[in-house]
Motif scaffolding. Sequence first.
Motif, PDB file in Angstrom:
ATOM      1  N   ASN A 147     -10.059  -7.923  24.051  1.00  0.00           N
ATOM      2  CA  ASN A 147      -8.631  -8.112  23.716  1.00  0.00           C
ATOM      3  C   ASN A 147      -8.345  -8.054  22.213  1.00  0.00           C
ATOM      4  O   ASN A 147      -7.234  -8.328  21.789  1.00  0.00           O
ATOM      5  N   PHE A 148      -9.351  -7.721  21.406  1.00  0.00           N
ATOM      6  CA  PHE A 148      -9.113  -7.533  19.961  1.00  0.00           C
ATOM      7  C   PHE A 148      -8.571  -6.119  19.755  1.00  0.00           C
ATOM      8  O   PHE A 148      -9.264  -5.236  19.279  1.00  0.00           O
ATOM      9  N   THR A 149      -7.306  -5.940  20.143  1.00  0.00           N
ATOM     10  CA  THR A 149      -6.737  -4.586  20.196  1.00  0.00           C
ATOM     11  C   THR A 149      -6.048  -4.176  18.896  1.00  0.00           C
ATOM     12  O   THR A 149      -5.640  -3.032  18.757  1.00  0.00           O
ATOM     13  N   ILE A 150      -5.890  -5.117  17.974  1.00  0.00           N
ATOM     14  CA  ILE A 150      -5.210  -4.817  16.708  1.00  0.00           C
ATOM     15  C   ILE A 150      -6.265  -4.809  15.599  1.00  0.00           C
ATOM     16  O   ILE A 150      -7.164  -5.658  15.614  1.00  0.00           O
ATOM     17  N   PRO A 151      -6.192  -3.850  14.654  1.00  0.00           N
ATOM     18  CA  PRO A 151      -7.198  -3.814  13.578  1.00  0.00           C
ATOM     19  C   PRO A 151      -7.303  -5.157  12.862  1.00  0.00           C
ATOM     20  O   PRO A 151      -6.297  -5.814  12.593  1.00  0.00           O
ATOM     21  N   GLY A 152      -8.527  -5.583  12.570  1.00  0.00           N
ATOM     22  CA  GLY A 152      -8.762  -6.881  11.946  1.00  0.00           C
ATOM     23  C   GLY A 152      -8.790  -6.793  10.424  1.00  0.00           C
ATOM     24  O   GLY A 152      -8.820  -5.709   9.846  1.00  0.00           O
ATOM     25  N   ASP A 153      -8.791  -7.977   9.791  1.00  0.00           N
ATOM     26  CA  ASP A 153      -9.012  -8.040   8.332  1.00  0.00           C
ATOM     27  C   ASP A 153     -10.515  -8.064   8.082  1.00  0.00           C
ATOM     28  O   ASP A 153     -11.051  -8.975   7.462  1.00  0.00           O
ATOM     29  N   ILE A 154     -11.190  -7.054   8.611  1.00  0.00           N
ATOM     30  CA  ILE A 154     -12.647  -6.994   8.448  1.00  0.00           C
ATOM     31  C   ILE A 154     -12.950  -5.756   7.625  1.00  0.00           C
ATOM     32  O   ILE A 154     -13.261  -4.703   8.158  1.00  0.00           O
ATOM     33  N   GLN A 201      -3.477   3.560  -2.213  1.00  0.00           N
ATOM     34  CA  GLN A 201      -4.932   3.687  -2.316  1.00  0.00           C
ATOM     35  C   GLN A 201      -5.596   3.276  -0.997  1.00  0.00           C
ATOM     36  O   GLN A 201      -6.499   3.959  -0.508  1.00  0.00           O
ATOM     37  N   ALA A 202      -5.120   2.183  -0.413  1.00  0.00           N
ATOM     38  CA  ALA A 202      -5.709   1.715   0.852  1.00  0.00           C
ATOM     39  C   ALA A 202      -5.486   2.743   1.963  1.00  0.00           C
ATOM     40  O   ALA A 202      -6.373   2.995   2.780  1.00  0.00           O
ATOM     41  N   VAL A 203      -4.309   3.338   1.982  1.00  0.00           N
ATOM     42  CA  VAL A 203      -4.021   4.368   2.991  1.00  0.00           C
ATOM     43  C   VAL A 203      -4.982   5.546   2.800  1.00  0.00           C
ATOM     44  O   VAL A 203      -5.587   6.037   3.753  1.00  0.00           O
ATOM     45  N   ASP A 204      -5.166   5.953   1.534  1.00  0.00           N
ATOM     46  CA  ASP A 204      -6.074   7.073   1.242  1.00  0.00           C
ATOM     47  C   ASP A 204      -7.504   6.752   1.653  1.00  0.00           C
ATOM     48  O   ASP A 204      -8.255   7.640   2.063  1.00  0.00           O
ATOM     49  N   GLU A 205      -7.891   5.486   1.513  1.00  0.00           N
ATOM     50  CA  GLU A 205      -9.259   5.111   1.883  1.00  0.00           C
ATOM     51  C   GLU A 205      -9.449   5.067   3.397  1.00  0.00           C
ATOM     52  O   GLU A 205     -10.568   4.946   3.874  1.00  0.00           O
ATOM     53  N   GLY A 206      -8.378   5.148   4.153  1.00  0.00           N
ATOM     54  CA  GLY A 206      -8.498   5.265   5.610  1.00  0.00           C
ATOM     55  C   GLY A 206      -8.195   4.013   6.415  1.00  0.00           C
ATOM     56  O   GLY A 206      -8.323   4.020   7.638  1.00  0.00           O
ATOM     57  N   TYR A 207      -7.817   2.932   5.750  1.00  0.00           N
ATOM     58  CA  TYR A 207      -7.534   1.695   6.484  1.00  0.00           C
ATOM     59  C   TYR A 207      -6.469   1.918   7.550  1.00  0.00           C
ATOM     60  O   TYR A 207      -5.502   2.646   7.349  1.00  0.00           O
ATOM     61  N   ARG A 208      -6.640   1.227   8.689  1.00  0.00           N
ATOM     62  CA  ARG A 208      -5.767   1.443   9.852  1.00  0.00           C
ATOM     63  C   ARG A 208      -4.626   0.443   9.937  1.00  0.00           C
ATOM     64  O   ARG A 208      -3.770   0.541  10.820  1.00  0.00           O
ATOM     65  N   GLU A 216     -11.432  -0.773  14.427  1.00  0.00           N
ATOM     66  CA  GLU A 216     -10.444  -0.334  13.444  1.00  0.00           C
ATOM     67  C   GLU A 216     -10.310  -1.391  12.359  1.00  0.00           C
ATOM     68  O   GLU A 216     -10.255  -2.589  12.650  1.00  0.00           O
ATOM     69  N   THR A 217     -10.261  -0.925  11.137  1.00  0.00           N
ATOM     70  CA  THR A 217     -10.375  -1.804   9.989  1.00  0.00           C
ATOM     71  C   THR A 217      -9.058  -1.926   9.236  1.00  0.00           C
ATOM     72  O   THR A 217      -8.381  -0.924   8.995  1.00  0.00           O
ATOM     73  N   GLY A 218      -8.717  -3.172   8.874  1.00  0.00           N
ATOM     74  CA  GLY A 218      -7.504  -3.419   8.101  1.00  0.00           C
ATOM     75  C   GLY A 218      -7.835  -3.885   6.699  1.00  0.00           C
ATOM     76  O   GLY A 218      -8.972  -4.238   6.390  1.00  0.00           O
ATOM     77  N   TRP A 232      -6.301 -10.327  17.025  1.00  0.00           N
ATOM     78  CA  TRP A 232      -7.097  -9.586  16.037  1.00  0.00           C
ATOM     79  C   TRP A 232      -7.885 -10.581  15.229  1.00  0.00           C
ATOM     80  O   TRP A 232      -7.575 -11.763  15.203  1.00  0.00           O
ATOM     81  N   CYS A 233      -8.942 -10.087  14.587  1.00  0.00           N
ATOM     82  CA  CYS A 233      -9.842 -10.980  13.858  1.00  0.00           C
ATOM     83  C   CYS A 233      -9.450 -11.014  12.388  1.00  0.00           C
ATOM     84  O   CYS A 233      -9.469  -9.990  11.709  1.00  0.00           O
ATOM     85  N   GLY A 234      -9.098 -12.198  11.913  1.00  0.00           N
ATOM     86  CA  GLY A 234      -8.750 -12.372  10.505  1.00  0.00           C
ATOM     87  C   GLY A 234      -9.999 -12.550   9.662  1.00  0.00           C
ATOM     88  O   GLY A 234     -11.122 -12.550  10.164  1.00  0.00           O
ATOM     89  N   GLY A 235      -9.790 -12.695   8.360  1.00  0.00           N
ATOM     90  CA  GLY A 235     -10.918 -12.891   7.450  1.00  0.00           C
ATOM     91  C   GLY A 235     -10.623 -13.994   6.455  1.00  0.00           C
ATOM     92  O   GLY A 235      -9.469 -14.398   6.274  1.00  0.00           O
TER      93      GLY A 235
END
Length: 373
Positions: A313-320, A154-161, A134-136, A291-294
């Motif tokens: 354990n990376f259960t939260i969407p990352g900044d990827i 716009q980010a919501v429309d693009e599908g980001y989680r 899942e992508t943030g 979660w994985c940051g960027g």
Amino acid sequence: MLTLNQITLYEIHLPLIEPFTISSGTQDTRRIMLVEIRDTDGAAGWGECVAPEYPNYSPETIDTSWLTLTKWVAPLVLGKSFSGPEEIFPYLQQNIRGHLMAKASIEMAAWELTAQKQTISLAKLLNGTRDRLETGRSIGIQKSPDVLIQKVKQAVDEGYRKIKLKIKPGADYEFVRAVRNAVGMQVPLMVDANNAYTLDDVNMFIKMDDLGLLMFEQPLAWDDVVRHAELQKHLRTPICLDESITGVEKAEEMVKFGSGRIVNIKPGRVGGFTSSIAIHDFCMKHNVPVWCGGMLESGVGRAHNVALASLQNFTIPGDISPSSRYWEKDIVVPEWEMQNGMITVPFDKPGMGVEIDSDRLEGLVVRKEELQR
Ligand code: OSB
Ligand code: MG
């Protein structure tokens, strides 16, 4: 056996599609260091140093990392035999204090090289299990709440989680409340302060506690774990530590003192994959989600983040986010793409799963240094 005999450093300049502002400054062009390593069997691996141009995230910069790698890290590792990439980080820690971003770039390249040699994916070598992530989207500080609302929509429309809003004093509660009112309670929102506050600001966070946010990322000083514990006592929303978690020991302190309930793991920040896995495993044992940051990485650093974020354990969407959120054109083929708010982990390809576009790289290089045994 793993014996490195060549390390090549490259600096490239990649303009961001739009400037990115955090509480401590704005970036519009990323100065990125890439690291290419070779071993005595002729295998190659790539790494990326996430250190930015200015020391406004942590003490490290691309220039301190370049110095660290050429002067201290390369002479230590070139020609030395390791039984595997997991031995590199402890060895570097024994001999060099700090400089975790510099260390990570070589360490992660060594994991990538090892995966290439075994013709398995880096994600598999790291024992990853998730094949879609899942992508943030991390959104920089904007001029006004209205501009921010447009970006979020716009980010919501693009599908980001998951949507992360950068905040600083003067662009915090009012901005975030306006966004929450505009998009409703269902959109997963969080904030990241990059150290812009002190305990005197507790009331702002108490107000923000009512906005239904997933977490408050790194509100206080970059190296603090003590005051965050005090702040967390006043808040229902979990604090997530980013800058403060430089190794597994800091994660242990966070849990012991209650300084936060979520950890943002950036492998570049913590010294590489060995350290990231230790933090991941410790957090999993203590029911702390990660979660994985960027760090606005090119496709190389992104590949490494994707591989790491495939761990359980990376259960939260990352900044990827996908390549196109950052760059006109990435330096890897294929570029990183998002479908349905998800990025696919390339388990079916050896190593990091993408290739350097070498013609493009050559055209972007502004500095290069080859170090040999
Ligand atoms: O604090 O997470 C951060 C970028 C540069 C420096 C610090 C941070 C960030 C981001 C960007 O939030 C996340 C991304 O790479 O998309
Ligand atoms: Mg952060």
